[in-house]
Design a protein around this motif. Structure first.
Motif, PDB file in Angstrom:
ATOM      1  N   ASN A   1      -4.757 115.598 -61.048  1.00  0.00           N
ATOM      2  CA  ASN A   1      -4.285 114.830 -62.196  1.00  0.00           C
ATOM      3  C   ASN A   1      -4.466 113.332 -61.989  1.00  0.00           C
ATOM      4  O   ASN A   1      -3.972 112.526 -62.782  1.00  0.00           O
ATOM      5  N   ARG A   2      -5.172 112.958 -60.925  1.00  0.00           N
ATOM      6  CA  ARG A   2      -5.416 111.545 -60.655  1.00  0.00           C
ATOM      7  C   ARG A   2      -6.353 110.951 -61.711  1.00  0.00           C
ATOM      8  O   ARG A   2      -7.212 111.637 -62.255  1.00  0.00           O
ATOM      9  N   LEU A   3      -6.184 109.659 -61.959  1.00  0.00           N
ATOM     10  CA  LEU A   3      -7.079 108.946 -62.864  1.00  0.00           C
ATOM     11  C   LEU A   3      -7.470 107.643 -62.203  1.00  0.00           C
ATOM     12  O   LEU A   3      -6.612 106.907 -61.696  1.00  0.00           O
ATOM     13  N   SER A   4      -8.761 107.356 -62.206  1.00  0.00           N
ATOM     14  CA  SER A   4      -9.237 106.099 -61.637  1.00  0.00           C
ATOM     15  C   SER A   4      -9.799 105.215 -62.745  1.00  0.00           C
ATOM     16  O   SER A   4     -10.324 105.703 -63.745  1.00  0.00           O
ATOM     17  N   ALA A   5      -9.645 103.917 -62.549  1.00  0.00           N
ATOM     18  CA  ALA A   5     -10.202 102.939 -63.486  1.00  0.00           C
ATOM     19  C   ALA A   5     -10.482 101.662 -62.729  1.00  0.00           C
ATOM     20  O   ALA A   5      -9.666 101.226 -61.903  1.00  0.00           O
ATOM     21  N   TYR A   6     -11.635 101.086 -62.998  1.00  0.00           N
ATOM     22  CA  TYR A   6     -12.039  99.858 -62.317  1.00  0.00           C
ATOM     23  C   TYR A   6     -11.936  99.989 -60.800  1.00  0.00           C
ATOM     24  O   TYR A   6     -11.529  99.062 -60.095  1.00  0.00           O
ATOM     25  N   ASP A   7     -12.310 101.180 -60.288  1.00  0.00           N
ATOM     26  CA  ASP A   7     -12.325 101.445 -58.843  1.00  0.00           C
ATOM     27  C   ASP A   7     -10.935 101.412 -58.208  1.00  0.00           C
ATOM     28  O   ASP A   7     -10.795 101.203 -57.007  1.00  0.00           O
ATOM     29  N   TRP A   8      -9.901 101.641 -59.016  1.00  0.00           N
ATOM     30  CA  TRP A   8      -8.542 101.780 -58.503  1.00  0.00           C
ATOM     31  C   TRP A   8      -7.977 103.110 -58.967  1.00  0.00           C
ATOM     32  O   TRP A   8      -8.237 103.557 -60.077  1.00  0.00           O
ATOM     33  N   MET A   9      -7.180 103.721 -58.114  1.00  0.00           N
ATOM     34  CA  MET A   9      -6.476 104.932 -58.491  1.00  0.00           C
ATOM     35  C   MET A   9      -5.168 104.552 -59.179  1.00  0.00           C
ATOM     36  O   MET A   9      -4.381 103.772 -58.644  1.00  0.00           O
ATOM     37  N   MET A  10      -4.979 105.091 -60.375  1.00  0.00           N
ATOM     38  CA  MET A  10      -3.807 104.733 -61.149  1.00  0.00           C
ATOM     39  C   MET A  10      -2.575 105.532 -60.708  1.00  0.00           C
ATOM     40  O   MET A  10      -2.672 106.613 -60.153  1.00  0.00           O
ATOM     41  N   SER A  11      -1.418 104.972 -61.017  1.00  0.00           N
ATOM     42  CA  SER A  11      -0.158 105.667 -60.809  1.00  0.00           C
ATOM     43  C   SER A  11       0.732 105.357 -62.015  1.00  0.00           C
ATOM     44  O   SER A  11       0.701 104.234 -62.545  1.00  0.00           O
ATOM     45  N   PRO A  12       1.495 106.350 -62.472  1.00  0.00           N
ATOM     46  CA  PRO A  12       1.520 107.734 -61.990  1.00  0.00           C
ATOM     47  C   PRO A  12       0.302 108.512 -62.487  1.00  0.00           C
ATOM     48  O   PRO A  12      -0.518 107.988 -63.241  1.00  0.00           O
ATOM     49  N   GLU A  13       0.213 109.765 -62.026  1.00  0.00           N
ATOM     50  CA  GLU A  13      -0.880 110.616 -62.458  1.00  0.00           C
ATOM     51  C   GLU A  13      -0.671 111.049 -63.916  1.00  0.00           C
ATOM     52  O   GLU A  13       0.402 110.854 -64.488  1.00  0.00           O
ATOM     53  N   ILE A  14      -1.706 111.648 -64.504  1.00  0.00           N
ATOM     54  CA  ILE A  14      -1.661 112.087 -65.905  1.00  0.00           C
ATOM     55  C   ILE A  14      -1.389 113.586 -65.933  1.00  0.00           C
ATOM     56  O   ILE A  14      -2.240 114.383 -65.506  1.00  0.00           O
ATOM     57  N   PRO A  15      -0.224 114.020 -66.391  1.00  0.00           N
ATOM     58  CA  PRO A  15       0.107 115.450 -66.374  1.00  0.00           C
ATOM     59  C   PRO A  15      -0.945 116.292 -67.099  1.00  0.00           C
ATOM     60  O   PRO A  15      -1.444 115.918 -68.158  1.00  0.00           O
ATOM     61  N   ASP A  16      -1.308 117.424 -66.478  1.00  0.00           N
ATOM     62  CA  ASP A  16      -2.221 118.421 -67.048  1.00  0.00           C
ATOM     63  C   ASP A  16      -3.678 117.963 -67.117  1.00  0.00           C
ATOM     64  O   ASP A  16      -4.533 118.697 -67.613  1.00  0.00           O
ATOM     65  N   LYS A  17      -3.973 116.775 -66.636  1.00  0.00           N
ATOM     66  CA  LYS A  17      -5.337 116.263 -66.749  1.00  0.00           C
ATOM     67  C   LYS A  17      -6.340 117.170 -66.041  1.00  0.00           C
ATOM     68  O   LYS A  17      -7.418 117.464 -66.569  1.00  0.00           O
ATOM     69  N   GLY A  18      -6.001 117.634 -64.832  1.00  0.00           N
ATOM     70  CA  GLY A  18      -6.916 118.491 -64.089  1.00  0.00           C
ATOM     71  C   GLY A  18      -7.231 119.782 -64.815  1.00  0.00           C
ATOM     72  O   GLY A  18      -8.375 120.258 -64.811  1.00  0.00           O
ATOM     73  N   ALA A  19      -6.221 120.352 -65.470  1.00  0.00           N
ATOM     74  CA  ALA A  19      -6.430 121.590 -66.219  1.00  0.00           C
ATOM     75  C   ALA A  19      -7.296 121.343 -67.447  1.00  0.00           C
ATOM     76  O   ALA A  19      -8.155 122.160 -67.790  1.00  0.00           O
ATOM     77  N   VAL A  20      -7.080 120.224 -68.131  1.00  0.00           N
ATOM     78  CA  VAL A  20      -7.898 119.908 -69.302  1.00  0.00           C
ATOM     79  C   VAL A  20      -9.363 119.769 -68.895  1.00  0.00           C
ATOM     80  O   VAL A  20     -10.262 120.337 -69.537  1.00  0.00           O
ATOM     81  N   LEU A  21      -9.631 119.010 -67.837  1.00  0.00           N
ATOM     82  CA  LEU A  21     -11.011 118.795 -67.407  1.00  0.00           C
ATOM     83  C   LEU A  21     -11.675 120.102 -66.994  1.00  0.00           C
ATOM     84  O   LEU A  21     -12.849 120.350 -67.310  1.00  0.00           O
TER      85      LEU A  21
END
Length: 321
Positions: A65-85
């Motif tokens: 469920n991690r999300l990266s942007a501009y070469d940084w890992m964001m916090s907190p993670e995005i719920p269910d993101k891994g399942a959607v992808l």
């Protein structure tokens, strides 16, 4: 499906340098599997046979469920993101099956990662980020404004942010180590890396995948501005190119609502551009060029990002998430 958060573990050195804040799920303990690699948003595990030896030609690909942007890992993670992808990639693999084979073997995976993991063929991955663009925006727009071309492809004059290109163009980049920037590659550089025949096929397939994606997505109210895909080949050299990793997801592509498309401005999106836009807004207070880590994402940004990912999935597939 929301899974319990595992105990915090040490972050690998290759990830620590671009970590914004702590990460709690690297790696998971999966009985019968050995952790081999963690990228920005995916983790790889090798199956272990009854003899205790690693199965050489299989990998478990887990979407976090991690999300990266501009070469940084964001916090907190995005719920269910891994399942959607994962579910969206599986759907797209089916839609693209007549264009290119893919690496998926099975969705029979450990319960701890059910719904967000697939068992795949182990491939030798090409060292090029295969990118195609159907609309001009982002880094491609910046390069076009400076040179009139993107990755050596000369484009018509007078294009704006969001302009539709006459046809999808292949605009590859280097595959930089985690935490470093990918750089545009010219056609000559791609040929030098892959060989002329493979380079031509990568270009053809990448553009064909984006074109097919837009044929399907446009009927569902979504424009796919650009996309990144990954290709590999069998380690023994047999067979041709195989589509790997993910395909036509909100992480690897820019999804725009077709009804709101208007060249000459930033387009609303269903993808992580929404997070990028918040990070560069006055509200975040973050200067991406100053070198410091970004702030934590507010709860409403996390909730809205999840909602955008789910909405894109439901619009494209016609299924409830």
């Amino acid at each position: 499906m929301n899974l319990p958060t595992p105990p915090e573990r040490a972050l690998p050195d290759r990830l620590r340098r671009w970590q914004a804040v702590r990460v709690t799920d690297l790696p998971l303990e999966l009985p019968g599997y050995e952790h081999v690699y963690s990228g920005k948003v995916r983790d790889l595990y090798a199956p272990v046979g009854d003899d205790g030896q690693v199965v050489p030609d299989r990998l478990l690909l887990v979407a976090s469920n991690r999300l990266s942007a501009y070469d940084w890992m964001m916090s907190p993670e995005i719920p269910d993101k891994g399942a959607v992808l994962t579910r969206l990639s599986l759907w797209w693999f089916d839609q693209l099956a007549d264009l290119v084979p893919n690496h998926v073997i099975s969705t029979d995976v450990p319960a701890a990662v059910a719904g967000r993991a697939v068992l795949v063929r182990k491939l030798e991955m090409l060292k090029v980020e295969a990118i195609a663009r159907a609309y001009l925006t982002g880094g491609g727009l910046e390069e076009y404004r400076a040179t009139g071309a993107v990755c050596g492809v000369v484009l018509p004059e007078g294009l704006e942010d969001g302009s539709r290109l006459p046809e999808p163009v292949f605009t590859p980049t280097t595959k930089a180590p985690v935490g470093e920037h990918d750089l545009p590659m010219s056609p000559a550089e791609v040929e030098a890396e892959l060989g002329a025949e493979v380079a031509a096929e990568v270009s053809r397939l990448t553009r064909a995948i984006l074109a097919r994606g837009n044929e399907i997505a446009a009927e569902r109210g979504i424009l796919i501005a650009d996309t990144k895909v990954e290709f590999g080949v069998s380690p023994d050299g047999s067979g041709g190119l195989v589509l790997a990793d993910e395909v036509l997801t909100p992480d690897s592509s820019r999804f725009w609502p077709a009804a709101a498309w208007q060249p000459g401005r930033t387009q609303p999106s269903y993808d992580k551009q929404f997070v990028r836009d918040w990070l560069t807004s006055p509200e975040s207070g973050w200067d991406r060029h100053a070198g410091g880590p970004p702030p934590e994402l507010p709860a409403r940004i996390v909730e809205q990002t999840r909602a955008k990912y789910v909405e894109a999935y439901e619009l494209l597939t016609g299924e409830r998430f």
